[in-house]
Design a protein around this motif. Structure first.
Motif, mmCIF file in Angstrom:
data_model
loop_
_atom_site.group_PDB
_atom_site.id
_atom_site.type_symbol
_atom_site.label_atom_id
_atom_site.label_comp_id
_atom_site.label_asym_id
_atom_site.label_seq_id
_atom_site.Cartn_x
_atom_site.Cartn_y
_atom_site.Cartn_z
ATOM 1 N N GLU A 1 0.798 -1.223 0.000
ATOM 2 C CA GLU A 1 0.000 0.000 0.000
ATOM 3 C C GLU A 1 0.830 1.273 0.000
ATOM 4 O O GLU A 1 0.335 2.339 -0.350
ATOM 5 N N GLN A 2 2.079 1.175 0.424
ATOM 6 C CA GLN A 2 2.913 2.366 0.529
ATOM 7 C C GLN A 2 4.379 1.991 0.340
ATOM 8 O O GLN A 2 4.707 0.826 0.129
ATOM 9 N N SER A 3 5.241 2.982 0.412
ATOM 10 C CA SER A 3 6.672 2.738 0.301
ATOM 11 C C SER A 3 7.148 1.868 1.460
ATOM 12 O O SER A 3 6.724 2.044 2.607
ATOM 13 N N VAL A 4 8.025 0.932 1.154
ATOM 14 C CA VAL A 4 8.578 0.067 2.198
ATOM 15 C C VAL A 4 9.261 0.899 3.273
ATOM 16 O O VAL A 4 9.147 0.619 4.474
ATOM 17 N N ASP A 5 9.977 1.932 2.852
ATOM 18 C CA ASP A 5 10.690 2.779 3.815
ATOM 19 C C ASP A 5 9.741 3.474 4.787
ATOM 20 O O ASP A 5 10.137 3.838 5.893
ATOM 21 N N ASN A 6 8.498 3.675 4.369
ATOM 22 C CA ASN A 6 7.534 4.381 5.221
ATOM 23 C C ASN A 6 6.781 3.456 6.167
ATOM 24 O O ASN A 6 6.061 3.927 7.050
ATOM 25 N N VAL A 7 6.919 2.143 5.984
ATOM 26 C CA VAL A 7 6.235 1.200 6.863
ATOM 27 C C VAL A 7 7.011 1.106 8.172
ATOM 28 O O VAL A 7 8.202 0.782 8.172
ATOM 29 N N THR A 8 6.356 1.383 9.274
ATOM 30 C CA THR A 8 7.008 1.344 10.577
ATOM 31 C C THR A 8 6.541 0.136 11.375
ATOM 32 O O THR A 8 5.505 -0.472 11.069
ATOM 33 N N THR A 9 7.297 -0.201 12.406
ATOM 34 C CA THR A 9 6.879 -1.294 13.278
ATOM 35 C C THR A 9 5.615 -0.916 14.041
ATOM 36 O O THR A 9 4.831 -1.782 14.416
ATOM 37 N N GLN A 10 5.403 0.382 14.242
ATOM 38 C CA GLN A 10 4.166 0.825 14.870
ATOM 39 C C GLN A 10 2.979 0.549 13.947
ATOM 40 O O GLN A 10 1.901 0.142 14.400
ATOM 41 N N ASP A 11 3.173 0.765 12.652
ATOM 42 C CA ASP A 11 2.130 0.445 11.678
ATOM 43 C C ASP A 11 1.800 -1.048 11.728
ATOM 44 O O ASP A 11 0.630 -1.439 11.690
ATOM 45 N N MET A 12 2.845 -1.857 11.777
ATOM 46 C CA MET A 12 2.639 -3.305 11.841
ATOM 47 C C MET A 12 1.908 -3.694 13.118
ATOM 48 O O MET A 12 0.985 -4.523 13.090
ATOM 49 N N LYS B 1 8.365 -3.587 -4.742
ATOM 50 C CA LYS B 1 8.832 -2.593 -3.780
ATOM 51 C C LYS B 1 9.913 -3.164 -2.878
ATOM 52 O O LYS B 1 10.846 -2.473 -2.478
ATOM 53 N N LEU B 2 9.802 -4.437 -2.555
ATOM 54 C CA LEU B 2 10.813 -5.078 -1.723
ATOM 55 C C LEU B 2 12.098 -5.332 -2.507
ATOM 56 O O LEU B 2 13.200 -5.095 -2.012
ATOM 57 N N ILE B 3 11.942 -5.822 -3.727
ATOM 58 C CA ILE B 3 13.102 -6.209 -4.526
ATOM 59 C C ILE B 3 13.880 -5.006 -5.052
ATOM 60 O O ILE B 3 15.103 -5.038 -5.154
ATOM 61 N N PHE B 4 13.161 -3.925 -5.385
ATOM 62 C CA PHE B 4 13.813 -2.784 -6.012
ATOM 63 C C PHE B 4 13.939 -1.569 -5.092
ATOM 64 O O PHE B 4 14.164 -0.462 -5.560
ATOM 65 N N THR B 5 13.812 -1.781 -3.778
ATOM 66 C CA THR B 5 13.977 -0.675 -2.836
ATOM 67 C C THR B 5 15.439 -0.569 -2.448
ATOM 68 O O THR B 5 15.967 -1.402 -1.708
ATOM 69 N N ASP B 6 16.097 0.459 -2.963
ATOM 70 C CA ASP B 6 17.537 0.612 -2.753
ATOM 71 C C ASP B 6 17.893 0.746 -1.279
ATOM 72 O O ASP B 6 18.868 0.156 -0.807
ATOM 73 N N GLN B 7 17.110 1.516 -0.548
ATOM 74 C CA GLN B 7 17.417 1.733 0.865
ATOM 75 C C GLN B 7 17.370 0.428 1.646
ATOM 76 O O GLN B 7 18.191 0.178 2.521
ATOM 77 N N VAL C 1 5.622 -1.320 -15.188
ATOM 78 C CA VAL C 1 4.187 -1.420 -14.912
ATOM 79 C C VAL C 1 3.867 -1.236 -13.427
ATOM 80 O O VAL C 1 2.967 -0.488 -13.067
ATOM 81 N N SER C 2 4.595 -1.913 -12.568
ATOM 82 C CA SER C 2 4.260 -1.890 -11.149
ATOM 83 C C SER C 2 4.630 -0.584 -10.465
ATOM 84 O O SER C 2 3.981 -0.171 -9.512
ATOM 85 N N ILE C 3 5.682 0.060 -10.943
ATOM 86 C CA ILE C 3 6.155 1.270 -10.275
ATOM 87 C C ILE C 3 5.841 2.534 -11.062
ATOM 88 O O ILE C 3 5.416 3.540 -10.498
#
Length: 241
Positions: A59-70, A140-146, A206-208
């Motif tokens: 739903e969002q950028s991997v970098d923006n997902v926090t453990t609080q969100d989880m 998003k997981l495979i191509f997230t440089d950070q 397509v995906s990004i």
């Protein structure tokens, strides 16, 4: 809107990667638990956390997902998240382990249904694209440089996934060459790199970049070009339906 439910059915630390089962629940457009709320084992709680991470990453950028969100998605405290995973990176590592196990299972099943090596390659190609369409978190997981820079273990795991994948493709191309289904001077490894490169390019495009397009539909436009490039005897007969 339909929401995916991911059931992680093996412990994260197990030597063999576990896998998810995807179910659907449309009740009031909200995600419901697959089982009644109850006290869960450590393995079951890890399952919920990974399921939430996959859902949020889609739903969002991997970098923006926090453990609080989880924690909020699962219905536990943030401290409970860290009781099951020492770090946030360990959660993403578990998710990528699932990508490996599930993707390889999907493409192997598809390839086994082929009538010849080239048909197996085509089925593998479209099974891969269909899998990525169903789980939007994957690119998003495979191509997230950070993510790759922060966790060398994830980077190494992705390299391993690519090596295993290309080995499968190379083996099929070698079989096709032996059966005179492709040109005799074809470099098998180079063709395998082209095969995976086409998929990676489509996923990024397509995906990004162009999320409204269908990966499978775009794949139907370019797969005949791959067949032509390897000198396939059936290059003009690639399935388009």
């Amino acid at each position: 809107m339909q929401r995916k439910h991911y059931r992680y059915v093996n412990t994260v630390m197990a030597p063999r990667p576990g896998h998810f089962e995807i179910t659907w629940n449309t009740k009031q457009g909200k995600q419901e638990m697959a089982e009644p709320r109850q006290r869960l084992s450590a393995e079951e709680r890890q399952e919920e956390i990974i399921k939430a991470a996959v859902e949020l990453a889609g739903e969002q950028s991997v970098d923006n997902v926090t453990t609080q969100d989880m924690a909020k998605a699962v219905g536990v405290t943030q401290g409970a998240i860290f009781r099951h995973f020492p770090t946030k990176d360990m959660i993403w590592l578990a998710v990528v382990h699932w990508v490996r196990g599930r993707l390889m299972s999907v493409v192997d099943v598809a390839a086994d249904q082929g009538s010849d090596p080239l048909d197996s390659l085509e089925k593998m190609f479209f099974a891969h694209l269909g899998f990525v369409e169903k789980v939007p978190a994957i690119p998003k997981l495979i191509f997230t440089d950070q993510l790759l820079k922060k966790n060398p273990r994830i980077k190494e795991l992705i390299r391993s996934i690519l090596a295993d994948y290309e080995a499968r493709v190379t083996a099929l191309i070698t079989q096709a060459k032996a059966q005179h289904l492709v040109r005799p001077d074809l470099d098998e490894y180079g063709a395998a790199v082209m095969f995976t490169g086409i998929i990676q390019g489509l996923v990024i495009r397509v995906s990004i970049i162009e999320a409204r397009k269908s990966l499978v539909s775009e794949g139907k436009l370019v797969f005949p070009l791959f067949l032509h490039g390897i000198g396939s005897t059936r290059a003009g007969d690639a399935k388009r339906d």
